[in-house]
Design a protein around this motif. Structure first.
Motif, PDB file in Angstrom:
ATOM      1  N   ALA A 422     -28.307  19.945  50.455  1.00  0.00           N
ATOM      2  CA  ALA A 422     -27.501  19.945  49.228  1.00  0.00           C
ATOM      3  C   ALA A 422     -28.367  19.930  47.979  1.00  0.00           C
ATOM      4  O   ALA A 422     -27.839  19.968  46.858  1.00  0.00           O
ATOM      5  N   GLY A 423     -29.694  19.849  48.152  1.00  0.00           N
ATOM      6  CA  GLY A 423     -30.614  19.925  47.023  1.00  0.00           C
ATOM      7  C   GLY A 423     -31.058  18.597  46.459  1.00  0.00           C
ATOM      8  O   GLY A 423     -31.698  18.571  45.402  1.00  0.00           O
ATOM      9  N   TRP A 424     -30.772  17.493  47.135  1.00  0.00           N
ATOM     10  CA  TRP A 424     -31.112  16.175  46.596  1.00  0.00           C
ATOM     11  C   TRP A 424     -32.458  15.688  47.111  1.00  0.00           C
ATOM     12  O   TRP A 424     -32.799  15.875  48.275  1.00  0.00           O
ATOM     13  N   ARG A 425     -33.224  15.082  46.210  1.00  0.00           N
ATOM     14  CA  ARG A 425     -34.512  14.475  46.542  1.00  0.00           C
ATOM     15  C   ARG A 425     -34.563  13.098  45.883  1.00  0.00           C
ATOM     16  O   ARG A 425     -33.894  12.845  44.874  1.00  0.00           O
ATOM     17  N   SER A 426     -35.377  12.213  46.419  1.00  0.00           N
ATOM     18  CA  SER A 426     -35.577  10.891  45.818  1.00  0.00           C
ATOM     19  C   SER A 426     -36.938  10.839  45.145  1.00  0.00           C
ATOM     20  O   SER A 426     -37.914  11.395  45.652  1.00  0.00           O
ATOM     21  N   GLN A 427     -36.976  10.181  43.999  1.00  0.00           N
ATOM     22  CA  GLN A 427     -38.247   9.981  43.322  1.00  0.00           C
ATOM     23  C   GLN A 427     -39.056   8.917  44.048  1.00  0.00           C
ATOM     24  O   GLN A 427     -38.498   8.024  44.705  1.00  0.00           O
ATOM     25  N   LEU A 428     -40.364   8.994  43.932  1.00  0.00           N
ATOM     26  CA  LEU A 428     -41.228   8.043  44.619  1.00  0.00           C
ATOM     27  C   LEU A 428     -41.094   6.620  44.075  1.00  0.00           C
ATOM     28  O   LEU A 428     -41.556   5.666  44.697  1.00  0.00           O
ATOM     29  N   SER A 429     -40.453   6.483  42.938  1.00  0.00           N
ATOM     30  CA  SER A 429     -40.289   5.159  42.323  1.00  0.00           C
ATOM     31  C   SER A 429     -39.073   4.402  42.851  1.00  0.00           C
ATOM     32  O   SER A 429     -38.838   3.257  42.459  1.00  0.00           O
TER      33      SER A 429
END
Length: 456
Positions: A422-429
């Motif tokens: 769906a195009g979602w990613r999580s930031q490393l923070s």
């Protein structure tokens, strides 16, 4: 049994390129789950034909039997000691890379070159914050070391999507539940009925106002079972004691009418368990979209502790002596507490379906029942019988295999794959979240309402 390892030509999605996921030959993720007392690691691959392979899946459960329940410190220490060895073992099960493949997409583990995961999936919440940190921080560290993205997965969303994973693993691409569907998520910490209309769109229809269904059954088991049988997992021990011969012991008839559902069934021992919320004036609370299991547990604890006054049909003040409670009466208590609890769970599904206009009700073709309590075979029997007798035989029930009902990393990996597509990613923070709603209308905005998401 794990699916056989399959190797496909792959087109990788590098961190600096926003390639459409559907163009990839396959997606490979390493998944980590540490939300409570289960440390689990999995390697999940979704292929171009939408089937899936589970290359590795293993978990270690903290031994907290001495505490009659989950002990946060013991569970945390179990994560800390178990996760790294599980990750090391999992690396041996990454698919081998093909000759002449891009060396940037490979990992060298021992004497073998293996395919690097496209991304890491790690449970971000809800759960115990310290425990979540063990898995999430390890996942972020691997993402940095391998130069791949990370996705912080919502634990309850993963439970709801588990039947879709199962269908993919069985290559039954069209047989999984499609949106919209209902989800009954039941475990030791959660009892929720959810309307799932999209990947991140889950409306909470009902939740528990006191204790969770799994917690009720665990505590009832410790009260009912003979001491030598009261061992964890308590819910499974309760079911095995209640039905030693399995389904042939059920002898269950679902109530065809609501008044029969709410009626107290008096046993041959003189006592009977009332349906939760049925004791209010005119039974008005019985139609509230809420779950309540504390009263049911209290009744069982009273029946176990105090003698029953048959003459006055009440609980007396005389405490039972050792040996007063026979195994036959204990078995009837075990059967009755499960029957009443499971009918209460099913009743909210029926209340919701019956409240919908016929055209809307017709769109709901599936009900997912997931979470640790979904492993109970009697629950599966009661739910099916309950829907059938009330005119909803066309609604399909989805129960994950027993090994995927409790917390596991395979479901985390699949949820990560669906979010990735769906195009979602999580930031490393991103940091772990103790309490995290699934409902977009909640104060935290639901799955996508918290900070740390980015869209490609």
């Amino acid at each position: 049994m794990l699916s056989p390892l399959r190797v496909f030509t792959r087109t990788r999605l590098l961190p600096g390129h926003h390639r459409i996921a559907s163009q990839c030959r396959s997606l490979l993720t390493l998944a980590i789950e540490t939300s409570c007392d289960d440390t689990s690691v999995a390697i999940v691959e979704k292929h171009k034909d939408a089937s899936a392979t589970l290359h590795f899946h293993k978990k270690v459960t903290a031994n907290t039997a001495a505490y009659n329940g989950i002990h946060p410190v013991i569970a945390l220490e179990s994560h800390q000691s178990s996760l790294a060895p599980l990750l090391q073992e999992a690396l041996n099960h990454l698919p081998p890379s093909q000759p002449h493949s891009d060396p940037c997409n490979a990992l060298h583990h021992g004497n073998t070159s293996r395919i690097k995961p496209d991304f890491i999936s790690a449970t971000r919440g809800p759960g115990m914050r310290s425990n979540l940190s063990v898995g999430l921080d390890a996942g972020k560290a691997l993402a940095v070391a391998w130069n791949v993205p990370v996705i912080g997965v919502h634990h309850m969303q993963a439970h709801a999507l588990t039947p879709r994973l199962v269908s993919a693993l069985e290559s039954k691409v069209s047989s999984g539940p499609t949106f919209p569907f209902l989800s009954a998520l039941v475990s030791g910490g959660h009892s929720m009925l959810i309307e799932s209309t999209g990947l991140a769109d889950h409306k909470i229809l009902a939740t528990t106002g006191d204790i969770a269904l799994g917690d009720c059954l665990d505590k009832a088991a410790r009260a009912i079972l003979p001491p030598h049988l009261a061992v964890p997992p308590y819910g499974r021990a309760l079911e095995q004691f209640a039905f030693p011969a399995g389904a042939s012991d059920y002898n269950y008839t679902a109530p065809a009418k609501r008044d029969a559902e709410l009626a107290r069934r008096v046993t041959k021992w003189g006592w009977g368990l009332g349906a939760p919320l049925a004791g209010s004036k005119n039974g008005s609370s019985s139609r509230k979209m809420i779950y309540s299991f504390s009263g049911l547990l209290s009744s069982i604890e009273r029946f176990v502790r105090f003698e029953y006054d048959h003459q006055n049909a009440t609980i007396s003040s005389r405490i039972r002596q050792p040996g007063d409670l026979s195994d036959d009466e204990r078995r009837d208590m075990a059967r009755e507490v499960m029957r009443v609890a499971f009918e209460h769970l099913a009743s909210r599904v029926l209340l919701h379906l019956s409240s919908l206009p016929p055209t809307e009700a017709a769109k709901v073709r599936s009900v997912v029942v997931s979470g640790g309590v979904a492993a109970n075979c009697f629950l599966r029997h009661v739910m099916r019988a309950f829907l059938d007798v009330r005119g909803y035989s066309h609604v399909e029930l989805f129960f994950p295999p027993v090994e995927l009902c409790t917390d596991n990393a395979a479901m985390i990996g699949w949820a990560g794959i669906e979010m990735w597509e769906a195009g979602w990613r999580s930031q490393l923070s991103v940091r772990p979240i103790k309490t995290w709603s699934m409902d977009p209308s909640a104060t935290d905005g639901g799955i996508l309402g918290v900070e740390g998401w980015s869209k490609v």
